[in-house]
Design a protein around this motif. Structure first.
Motif, mmCIF file in Angstrom:
data_model
loop_
_atom_site.group_PDB
_atom_site.id
_atom_site.type_symbol
_atom_site.label_atom_id
_atom_site.label_comp_id
_atom_site.label_asym_id
_atom_site.label_seq_id
_atom_site.Cartn_x
_atom_site.Cartn_y
_atom_site.Cartn_z
ATOM 1 N N UNK A 450 0.849 -1.213 0.000
ATOM 2 C CA UNK A 450 0.000 0.000 0.000
ATOM 3 C C UNK A 450 0.874 1.248 0.000
ATOM 4 N N UNK A 451 1.863 1.253 0.864
ATOM 5 C CA UNK A 451 2.725 2.426 0.983
ATOM 6 C C UNK A 451 3.675 2.559 -0.206
ATOM 7 N N UNK A 452 4.063 1.432 -0.736
ATOM 8 C CA UNK A 452 5.180 1.457 -1.689
ATOM 9 C C UNK A 452 4.776 1.383 -3.153
ATOM 10 N N UNK A 453 3.471 1.350 -3.395
ATOM 11 C CA UNK A 453 3.022 1.343 -4.782
ATOM 12 C C UNK A 453 2.856 2.798 -5.239
ATOM 13 N N UNK A 454 3.604 3.167 -6.255
ATOM 14 C CA UNK A 454 3.587 4.569 -6.712
ATOM 15 C C UNK A 454 2.185 5.053 -7.049
ATOM 16 N N UNK A 627 8.652 3.907 -2.649
ATOM 17 C CA UNK A 627 8.510 3.955 -4.110
ATOM 18 C C UNK A 627 9.287 5.108 -4.724
ATOM 19 N N UNK A 628 9.455 6.154 -3.938
ATOM 20 C CA UNK A 628 10.135 7.351 -4.452
ATOM 21 C C UNK A 628 11.580 6.990 -4.876
ATOM 22 N N UNK A 629 12.138 6.004 -4.185
ATOM 23 C CA UNK A 629 13.529 5.597 -4.472
ATOM 24 C C UNK A 629 13.611 4.341 -5.340
ATOM 25 N N UNK A 630 12.493 3.604 -5.414
ATOM 26 C CA UNK A 630 12.532 2.299 -6.090
ATOM 27 C C UNK A 630 11.757 2.271 -7.399
#
Lengths: 697, 223
Positions: A450-454, A627-630
């Motif tokens: 949830x947090x890491x999906x752009x 996501x900002x970095x990945x």
């Protein structure tokens, strides 16, 4: 404040528990200017950390600054400060609204209204200049914002300006608004008013706001601003080629052009050609409906609208007869996310008409209930929970089956009628969509994805989304998105990079303001962190809090650029200081005023440190989701075509910003030296007593 | 809430504070004016006429977006302060709910919470001005340059009779100076019109006034 003009000079205090109504002098807060500055100073002094937002001990401050009411362009913002229910740690924050409320407050003789305690039963606050009273709101309780506004004006007089909450605020929904004049909403603090049993504030003011300078100078300054102002967001080139314009940019909000009309006006009104020198056409430049509501909206547009004193009309007022079948008025007015929020809730609509109806119907429903959408996040949260089958797990079967998911699947506008009522009235499990993203993710056990999906657009573990962050000049926007306790309501940087001027000119101007052309990058073609970017980020933040304190609209100012070729497209960054000096009579330079802004920003930081009981802001507050970095796995940071950020570079960026602000480069907390330098010895002492200064632990 | 309650609430005081004060004053002075007999447009009292003004300021209710820059531009030029209450052009009082104030059907009435029609009120520089006729101090005279009916602050005692007399609610006693204020036409270049961001305010020559006012009334009536 007898020696100074601009300020009304008094602050109104209303204690709802005791019913006491009193005033105090604004003078004691003058180092904090007004608006946000007054709000933070009062919260710091008077509301203990660990207070729950809905506790009687919490306070809420409606405040304006010395420019509000003067007639200086773009000065009708109201800054509201209190604890933020939607922040998972209930950290302090501001909500903001335009309209006509804060000018009326100034004309009634007050720079701020401080609300304390909790009324034993529903009340509304009636202010007619010096006559202030608490009135019974039993009959208003349960009404929407539109009827509440009409009722209060009916009781006070039609010229009353009213701020009110709807059912969402009454029911203490975390994501709820305070609203004024039909469509100007401040997101995040509706529930605070609800918890205090305060339904509305109505104001009639018959006094003046004075300025210190002589009228000739004052009028000339206003005329100068009218000569260099652009369109909404200080976009200074038109969106299409125009005979007067050297440049154009399709993303500009200067959309006026031949053949583009306010199509539902009672007479033919063409936006037409609006050259910069024709100041009697400034209000036509921003035909915002086609930006927010699509080309279809032209025929429905009655006119543009906006705030008191502002020549830029950024709100679209549309007449949509089709809305009446959903049980709401056909007349809807709003701007930007006020419309887009509902696109994110009902994303499955396919036709242009259904998207148009979702946006306009959603705006009408949300503005009446007083629902806030956390900059579009609520809709994305719903989509995530639905698409991942989470709703089927967390909602009782009976409730799940009662919700018209077939309408949701089709993006049918009728779905909003069903959903928004549930959230506003806190009916059932689904209503927890109104808790705020971080609380919801915990309650419904969202995964790391949830947090890491752009596509979910989250920025911070504190549960707020991207608001002009890494897509806006890389590290600069990213830094700006770190500092506050909600999505940053900061447009200083966005206005500059979105002006529409060619990058070469932007870089020239950037060099003049921040010392190097390296302050800005070509969009999505980023370079590593540098000093000029840190200066740009600091300037953006400092001006943002200055604007929220003076109070000036940060969706227009600073006017760093202009549409004038003869000025080589330069704006004027000294305007805030000129206005402050001419309004108050307290002569300050641009640098001195920026230092006052740094003081207010530092107080915000100190309050956050105090509330969290934590010095290490870098690691415990200033966090960015992965996501900002990945993102873009096939690209490296600084490759052309990506806005991907680099973790080490971003830590370096934080260090450089902290240094620019005089905060501890390691932790990002205000240092004893800086607090002394800014004249905040009492803040220093309190933090020292709590072991919350850097190097102490 | 029942409908009866709504009506009770809505209709308690549907006027502005200034209009309220004015009506109180009328009652006290026993000098109530029958508004129904007044001409819709530039008003004429029974008494003497004056040389016409060069023109009057009129706001187009279609183009006005309610920014109210005119109000603070008016008082910047005329009074050197920001003071919408005494502005000679009045937009704020009708901004949210139109001239009639909030009614049961406010969502379809005029104003920003209605059909978006903003009705700005301005001085008609009447041929036989009720303000002049009402003034006990002979403090309102015709400006030599523009023909505007202007207040002589040295003579004005702030009694408010001009405010009561005007059918358009334009003259307003400044509570801070205790002198009345009304439209001066700003020496021939009205500041309200000059600063209007949508060109909704026009200074119209006398010969065009009638048809512009008729158009305006039709637009308001139709809403």
């Amino acid at each position: 404040m007898p020696q100074y003009k601009g300020w009304a000079g008094k602050i109104l205090r209303v204690n709802l528990s005791s019913g006491s109504i009193s005033t105090e002098k604004t003078a004691k807060y003058k180092d904090y200017i007004g608006g946000m500055g007054i709000g933070y100073r009062i919260m710091w002094n008077e509301v203990p950390e660990n207070t729950d937002p809905f506790d009687e001990e919490n306070k809420i401050i409606f405040a304006a600054g010395p420019l509000t009411g003067t007639g200086a362009p773009c000065t009708a913002r109201t800054n509201i400060t209190s604890l933020l229910p939607a922040n998972p740690q209930n950290l302090i924050g501001d909500s903001h609204m335009g309209g006509h409320f804060s000018p009326e407050m100034k004309y009634a003789g007050y720079d701020a209204i401080v609300i304390e305690g909790k009324a034993p039963r529903p009340v509304w606050l009636k202010i007619e200049d010096g006559n202030v009273s608490l009135e019974d709101a039993t009959k208003l309780w349960g009404q929407g914002i539109f009827d509440t506004t009409a009722n209060v004006a009916g009781m006070m007089g039609k010229e009353a300006q009213v701020a009110a909450i709807g059912q969402a605020g009454e029911n203490q929904v975390n994501l709820s608004t305070i609203m004024t004049s039909g469509n100007h909403s401040a997101g995040g603090h509706g529930g605070i008013m609800g918890s205090k049993n305060l339904k509305a504030i109505g104001i009639i003011g018959t006094q003046s706001v004075e300025y210190a300078s002589d009228k000739k100078e004052w009028i000339e300054l206003n005329e100068f601003v009218m000569s260099i102002i652009g369109a909404n967001n200080q976009h200074v080139v038109p969106s299409t080629p125009q005979p007067w314009a050297e440049f154009h940019d399709s993303s500009s909000r200067w959309t006026a052009q031949e053949g583009l009309y306010w199509g539902a006006a009672d007479e033919e009104v063409e936006t037409g050609i609006c050259p910069p020198e024709d100041t009697n056409k400034i209000g036509y430049r921003t035909m915002k409906a086609i930006k927010d509501l699509g080309a279809i909206s032209e025929d429905y547009t009655v006119r543009m609208g906006g705030c008191q004193s502002c020549p830029i009309r950024c709100h679209s007022s549309v007449e949509v007869p089709e809305l009446e079948k959903y049980g709401v008025s056909r007349y809807v007015s709003n701007t930007c996310m006020g419309f887009w929020n509902h696109y994110y809730v009902n994303q499955n609509a396919e036709s242009e008409m259904d998207n148009f109806l979702n946006k306009t119907l959603g705006a009408q429903l949300a503005d009446d209930y007083g629902l806030w959408f956390n900059y579009g996040q609520l809709g994305r949260d719903l989509k995530y929970a639905y698409d991942n089958g989470i709703l089927k797990e967390v909602l009782p079967a009976e409730e799940y089956n009662d919700i018209p998911w077939d309408l949701y699947e089709k993006g049918d506008p009728q779905f909003l009628v069903d959903l928004y009522k549930r959230i506003a009235y806190q009916e059932g499990e689904i209503s927890h969509l109104g808790d705020g993203a971080a609380q919801l993710a915990k309650r419904w056990n969202f995964g790391e994805d949830y947090w890491n999906d752009q596509t979910n657009s989250l920025w911070s573990p504190l549960g707020y989304p991207v608001h002009h962050a890494n897509e806006s000049n890389g590290q600069v926007g990213s830094l700006i998105n770190l500092i506050f306790n909600r999505d940053p309501m900061c447009h200083s940087h966005q206005n500059f990079i979105g002006s529409g001027l060619p990058i070469k000119l932007q870089k020239e101007i950037a060099s003049e303001i921040w010392g190097s052309e390296d302050a800005i990058d070509v969009p999505a073609n980023y370079t590593p962190m540098n000093l000029a970017k840190a200066r740009f980020a600091k300037w953006s933040l400092v001006r943002n809090v200055l604007h929220d304190s003076m109070t000036v609209c940060n969706w227009m100012f600073p006017l760093a650029t202009s549409p004038l070729k003869e000025r080589n497209y330069r704006g004027d960054t000294t305007l805030e200081a000129q206005y402050f000096s001419k309004a108050t009579g307290m002569n300050v330079s641009e640098e001195e005023l920026d230092e006052m802004g740094r003081r207010i920003l530092t107080l915000h930081r100190a309050m956050t440190v105090k509330q969290m009981g934590e010095v290490d802001m870098r690691n415990e507050h200033d966090q960015i989701v992965d996501w900002v970095f990945d993102m873009d796995p096939d690209k490296e940071p600084f490759d052309p075509g990506t806005i991907k950020m680099d973790r080490d570079d971003m830590e370096k960026a934080k260090t450089m910003l902290y240094q620019e602000l005089g905060w501890d480069p390691k932790t990002g907390a205000p240092t004893a030296e800086t607090l002394d330098e800014l004249g905040m010895q009492d803040v220093k002492r309190e933090l020292a007593n709590k072991n919350l200064l850097p190097y102490q632990a | 809430m029942t409908k009866d309650n709504e009506e009770e609430n809505f209709m308690q005081r549907p006027t502005t504070r200034r209009e309220f004060l004015k009506k109180s004053f009328e009652g006290a002075a026993g000098a109530a004016v029958s508004f129904s007999i007044l001409n819709l447009f530039t008003d004429s009292a029974e008494a003497k006429g004056f040389e016409l003004a060069d023109g009057i300021v009129i706001v187009d209710p279609v183009k006005c977006t309610g920014c109210r820059r005119c109000e603070t531009n008016c008082t910047a030029f005329n009074d050197g302060k920001a003071h919408p209450y005494i502005s000679r052009i009045k937009v704020g009082q009708n901004y949210n709910f139109g001239k009639s104030g909030p009614t049961i059907n406010y969502q379809n009435g005029n104003g920003h919470l209605g059909d978006f029609t903003i009705i700005g009120e301005t001085c008609r520089q009447c041929e036989s001005p009720r303000c002049i006729n009402a003034c006990p101090m002979d403090a309102i005279h015709v400006d030599e340059k523009t023909g505007a009916r202007v207040i002589n602050k040295d003579k004005c005692v702030g009694c408010g009779r001009c405010a009561v007399a005007c059918p358009y609610d334009v003259p307003t006693v400044d509570p801070e100076t205790e002198k009345s204020t009304k439209c001066t036409l700003c020496e021939g270049e009205p500041a309200c019109a000059a600063g209007c961001p949508t060109g909704a305010i026009r200074y119209i020559a006398w010969e065009d006034v009638e048809h512009v006012l008729i158009e305006r009334e039709n637009l308001i009536e139709n809403n």
